[in-house]
Design a protein around this motif. Structure first.
Motif, PDB file in Angstrom:
ATOM      1  N   PHE A   3       0.463   6.850   9.812  1.00  6.84           N
ATOM      2  CA  PHE A   3       0.040   5.965  11.083  1.00  6.84           C
ATOM      3  C   PHE A   3       0.984   5.473  11.772  1.00  6.84           C
ATOM      4  CE2 PHE A   3      -3.798   5.932   7.987  1.00  6.84           C
ATOM      5  CZ  PHE A   3      -4.671   5.826   8.858  1.00  6.84           C
ATOM      6  N   VAL A   4       0.763   5.134  13.092  1.00  5.62           N
ATOM      7  CA  VAL A   4       1.737   4.836  14.008  1.00  5.62           C
ATOM      8  C   VAL A   4       1.340   3.449  14.642  1.00  5.62           C
ATOM      9  CG1 VAL A   4       2.675   5.367  16.181  1.00  5.62           C
ATOM     10  CG2 VAL A   4       1.985   7.118  14.471  1.00  5.62           C
ATOM     11  N   ILE A   5       1.943   2.401  14.980  1.00  3.98           N
ATOM     12  CA  ILE A   5       1.716   1.270  15.501  1.00  3.98           C
ATOM     13  C   ILE A   5       2.087   1.212  17.003  1.00  3.98           C
ATOM     14  CG2 ILE A   5       2.326  -1.251  15.508  1.00  3.98           C
ATOM     15  CD1 ILE A   5       3.074  -1.396  12.527  1.00  3.98           C
ATOM     16  N   LEU A   6       0.973   0.991  17.880  1.00  6.72           N
ATOM     17  CA  LEU A   6       1.077   1.081  19.084  1.00  6.72           C
ATOM     18  C   LEU A   6       1.409  -0.295  19.807  1.00  6.72           C
ATOM     19  CD1 LEU A   6      -2.099   3.348  19.235  1.00  6.72           C
ATOM     20  CD2 LEU A   6       0.249   4.073  19.166  1.00  6.72           C
ATOM     21  N   ASP A   7       1.153  -0.253  21.205  1.00  6.78           N
ATOM     22  CA  ASP A   7       1.523  -1.102  22.098  1.00  6.78           C
ATOM     23  C   ASP A   7       0.957  -2.745  21.759  1.00  6.78           C
ATOM     24  OD1 ASP A   7       3.025  -1.816  24.564  1.00  6.78           O
ATOM     25  OD2 ASP A   7       0.984  -2.230  25.410  1.00  6.78           O
ATOM     26  N   PRO A   8      -0.114  -2.830  21.316  1.00  2.00           N
ATOM     27  CA  PRO A   8      -0.957  -4.136  21.094  1.00  2.00           C
ATOM     28  C   PRO A   8      -0.050  -4.772  20.182  1.00  2.00           C
ATOM     29  CG  PRO A   8      -2.753  -2.358  21.196  1.00  2.00           C
ATOM     30  CD  PRO A   8      -1.309  -1.853  21.152  1.00  2.00           C
ATOM     31  N   CYS A   9       0.579  -4.370  19.238  1.00  2.00           N
ATOM     32  CA  CYS A   9       1.626  -5.211  18.485  1.00  2.00           C
ATOM     33  C   CYS A   9       2.773  -5.845  19.306  1.00  2.00           C
ATOM     34  CB  CYS A   9       2.085  -4.194  17.214  1.00  2.00           C
ATOM     35  SG  CYS A   9       2.986  -4.992  16.026  1.00  2.00           S
ATOM     36  N   ARG A  10       3.206  -5.289  20.331  1.00  2.00           N
ATOM     37  CA  ARG A  10       4.232  -5.881  20.936  1.00  2.00           C
ATOM     38  C   ARG A  10       3.899  -7.083  21.532  1.00  2.00           C
ATOM     39  NH1 ARG A  10       6.707  -1.507  24.754  1.00  2.00           N
ATOM     40  NH2 ARG A  10       7.166  -3.122  25.766  1.00  2.00           N
ATOM     41  N   GLY A  11       4.731  -8.074  20.956  1.00  2.00           N
ATOM     42  CA  GLY A  11       4.478  -9.599  21.077  1.00  2.00           C
ATOM     43  C   GLY A  11       3.569 -10.267  20.127  1.00  2.00           C
ATOM     44  N   GLU A  12       2.544  -9.549  19.611  1.00  2.00           N
ATOM     45  CA  GLU A  12       1.791 -10.110  18.764  1.00  2.00           C
ATOM     46  C   GLU A  12       2.550 -10.158  17.371  1.00  2.00           C
ATOM     47  OE1 GLU A  12      -1.255 -11.940  17.282  1.00  2.00           O
ATOM     48  OE2 GLU A  12      -1.206 -11.313  19.395  1.00  2.00           O
ATOM     49  N   LYS A  13       2.731  -9.201  16.715  1.00  2.00           N
ATOM     50  CA  LYS A  13       3.486  -9.068  15.519  1.00  2.00           C
ATOM     51  C   LYS A  13       3.027  -9.935  14.467  1.00  2.00           C
ATOM     52  CE  LYS A  13       8.061  -9.028  15.841  1.00  2.00           C
ATOM     53  NZ  LYS A  13       9.377  -9.011  16.078  1.00  2.00           N
ATOM     54  N   SER A  14       1.687  -9.765  14.442  1.00  2.00           N
ATOM     55  CA  SER A  14       0.931 -10.347  13.277  1.00  2.00           C
ATOM     56  C   SER A  14       1.473 -10.393  11.839  1.00  2.00           C
ATOM     57  CB  SER A  14      -0.600 -10.392  13.088  1.00  2.00           C
ATOM     58  OG  SER A  14      -1.195  -9.941  14.395  1.00  2.00           O
ATOM     59  N   GLY A  15       1.499  -9.206  11.358  1.00  2.00           N
ATOM     60  CA  GLY A  15       2.252  -8.827  10.136  1.00  2.00           C
ATOM     61  C   GLY A  15       1.334  -8.812   8.952  1.00  2.00           C
ATOM     62  N   GLU A  16       0.118  -8.786   9.296  1.00  2.00           N
ATOM     63  CA  GLU A  16      -0.620  -8.497   7.915  1.00  2.00           C
ATOM     64  C   GLU A  16      -0.762  -7.142   7.391  1.00  2.00           C
ATOM     65  OE1 GLU A  16      -1.609  -9.765  10.852  1.00  2.00           O
ATOM     66  OE2 GLU A  16      -3.293 -11.548  10.520  1.00  2.00           O
ATOM     67  N   CYS A  17      -0.548  -6.133   7.984  1.00  2.00           N
ATOM     68  CA  CYS A  17      -0.122  -4.825   7.752  1.00  2.00           C
ATOM     69  C   CYS A  17       1.128  -4.705   6.716  1.00  2.00           C
ATOM     70  CB  CYS A  17       0.209  -3.838   8.824  1.00  2.00           C
ATOM     71  SG  CYS A  17       1.701  -4.470  10.082  1.00  2.00           S
ATOM     72  N   VAL A  18       2.041  -5.346   6.709  1.00  2.00           N
ATOM     73  CA  VAL A  18       3.174  -5.150   6.049  1.00  2.00           C
ATOM     74  C   VAL A  18       2.727  -5.605   4.246  1.00  2.00           C
ATOM     75  CG1 VAL A  18       5.316  -6.359   5.394  1.00  2.00           C
ATOM     76  CG2 VAL A  18       4.710  -6.031   7.536  1.00  2.00           C
ATOM     77  N   SER A  19       1.915  -6.610   4.198  1.00  2.00           N
ATOM     78  CA  SER A  19       1.604  -7.097   2.927  1.00  2.00           C
ATOM     79  C   SER A  19       0.535  -6.071   2.086  1.00  2.00           C
ATOM     80  CB  SER A  19       1.062  -8.627   2.865  1.00  2.00           C
ATOM     81  OG  SER A  19      -0.107  -8.551   3.686  1.00  2.00           O
ATOM     82  N   VAL A  20      -0.202  -5.381   2.979  1.00  2.00           N
ATOM     83  CA  VAL A  20      -1.052  -4.379   2.438  1.00  2.00           C
ATOM     84  C   VAL A  20      -0.558  -3.024   2.142  1.00  2.00           C
ATOM     85  CG1 VAL A  20      -3.199  -5.802   3.397  1.00  2.00           C
ATOM     86  CG2 VAL A  20      -2.386  -3.918   4.581  1.00  2.00           C
ATOM     87  N   CYS A  21       0.649  -2.741   2.719  1.00  2.47           N
ATOM     88  CA  CYS A  21       0.927  -1.443   2.499  1.00  2.47           C
ATOM     89  C   CYS A  21       1.539  -1.025   1.276  1.00  2.47           C
ATOM     90  CB  CYS A  21       2.206  -1.172   3.514  1.00  2.47           C
ATOM     91  SG  CYS A  21       2.751   0.527   3.226  1.00  2.47           S
ATOM     92  N   PRO A  22       0.904  -0.021   0.445  1.00  2.90           N
ATOM     93  CA  PRO A  22       1.429  -0.059  -1.014  1.00  2.90           C
ATOM     94  C   PRO A  22       2.700   0.848  -1.374  1.00  2.90           C
ATOM     95  CG  PRO A  22      -0.350   1.828  -0.461  1.00  2.90           C
ATOM     96  CD  PRO A  22      -0.073   0.781   0.947  1.00  2.90           C
ATOM     97  N   VAL A  23       3.049   1.348  -0.316  1.00  2.00           N
ATOM     98  CA  VAL A  23       4.513   1.880  -0.289  1.00  2.00           C
ATOM     99  C   VAL A  23       5.678   1.194   0.620  1.00  2.00           C
ATOM    100  CG1 VAL A  23       3.660   4.287  -0.998  1.00  2.00           C
ATOM    101  CG2 VAL A  23       4.061   3.700   1.395  1.00  2.00           C
ATOM    102  N   ASP A  24       5.119   0.235   1.018  1.00  5.48           N
ATOM    103  CA  ASP A  24       6.204  -0.827   1.655  1.00  5.48           C
ATOM    104  C   ASP A  24       6.926   0.120   2.769  1.00  5.48           C
ATOM    105  OD1 ASP A  24       5.889  -3.043   0.142  1.00  5.48           O
ATOM    106  OD2 ASP A  24       7.073  -2.310  -1.541  1.00  5.48           O
ATOM    107  N   CYS A  25       6.301   0.881   3.730  1.00 15.66           N
ATOM    108  CA  CYS A  25       6.904   1.599   4.708  1.00 15.66           C
ATOM    109  C   CYS A  25       6.773   0.674   5.896  1.00 15.66           C
ATOM    110  CB  CYS A  25       6.135   2.916   4.862  1.00 15.66           C
ATOM    111  SG  CYS A  25       4.238   2.977   5.159  1.00 15.66           S
ATOM    112  N   ILE A  26       6.394  -0.376   6.266  1.00 13.00           N
ATOM    113  CA  ILE A  26       6.235  -1.061   7.486  1.00 13.00           C
ATOM    114  C   ILE A  26       7.358  -2.207   7.665  1.00 13.00           C
ATOM    115  CG2 ILE A  26       4.811  -2.393   8.730  1.00 13.00           C
ATOM    116  CD1 ILE A  26       2.281  -1.121   7.367  1.00 13.00           C
TER     117      ILE A  26
END
Length: 79
Positions: A3-26
């Motif tokens: 998976f790839v994180i795209l432009d909408p993340c820039r400036g937003e950086k919510s971070g919900e994705c980090v806590s749900v990743c089972p392999v800590d790759c974010i």
């Protein structure tokens, strides 16, 4: 594939994705979060929780979005 994180993340950086990743790759970068394409197991947990719909599968990227995969590869290569 990864998976790839795209432009909408820039400036937003919510971070919900980090806590749900089972392999800590974010990881958080200076302008957005990045997914390590060498570690991602393509589970989709990050995409499901992203509040700004900033995550896509690598094979679904448009030509304009390919730069975000390159940025992620560069981010992790320099670690």
């Amino acid at each position: 594939m990864a998976f790839v994180i795209l432009d909408p993340c820039r400036g937003e950086k919510s971070g919900e994705c980090v806590s749900v990743c089972p392999v800590d790759c974010i990881e958080e970068g200076p302008d957005q979060f990045y997914i390590d394409p060498d570690i991602c197991i393509d589970c989709g947990a990050c995409k499901a929780v992203c509040p700004v719909d900033a995550i896509e599968e690598e094979y679904d990227l448009t030509a304009d979005q390919e730069v975000f995969l390159e940025k992620a590869e560069e981010f992790f290569a320099n670690k």
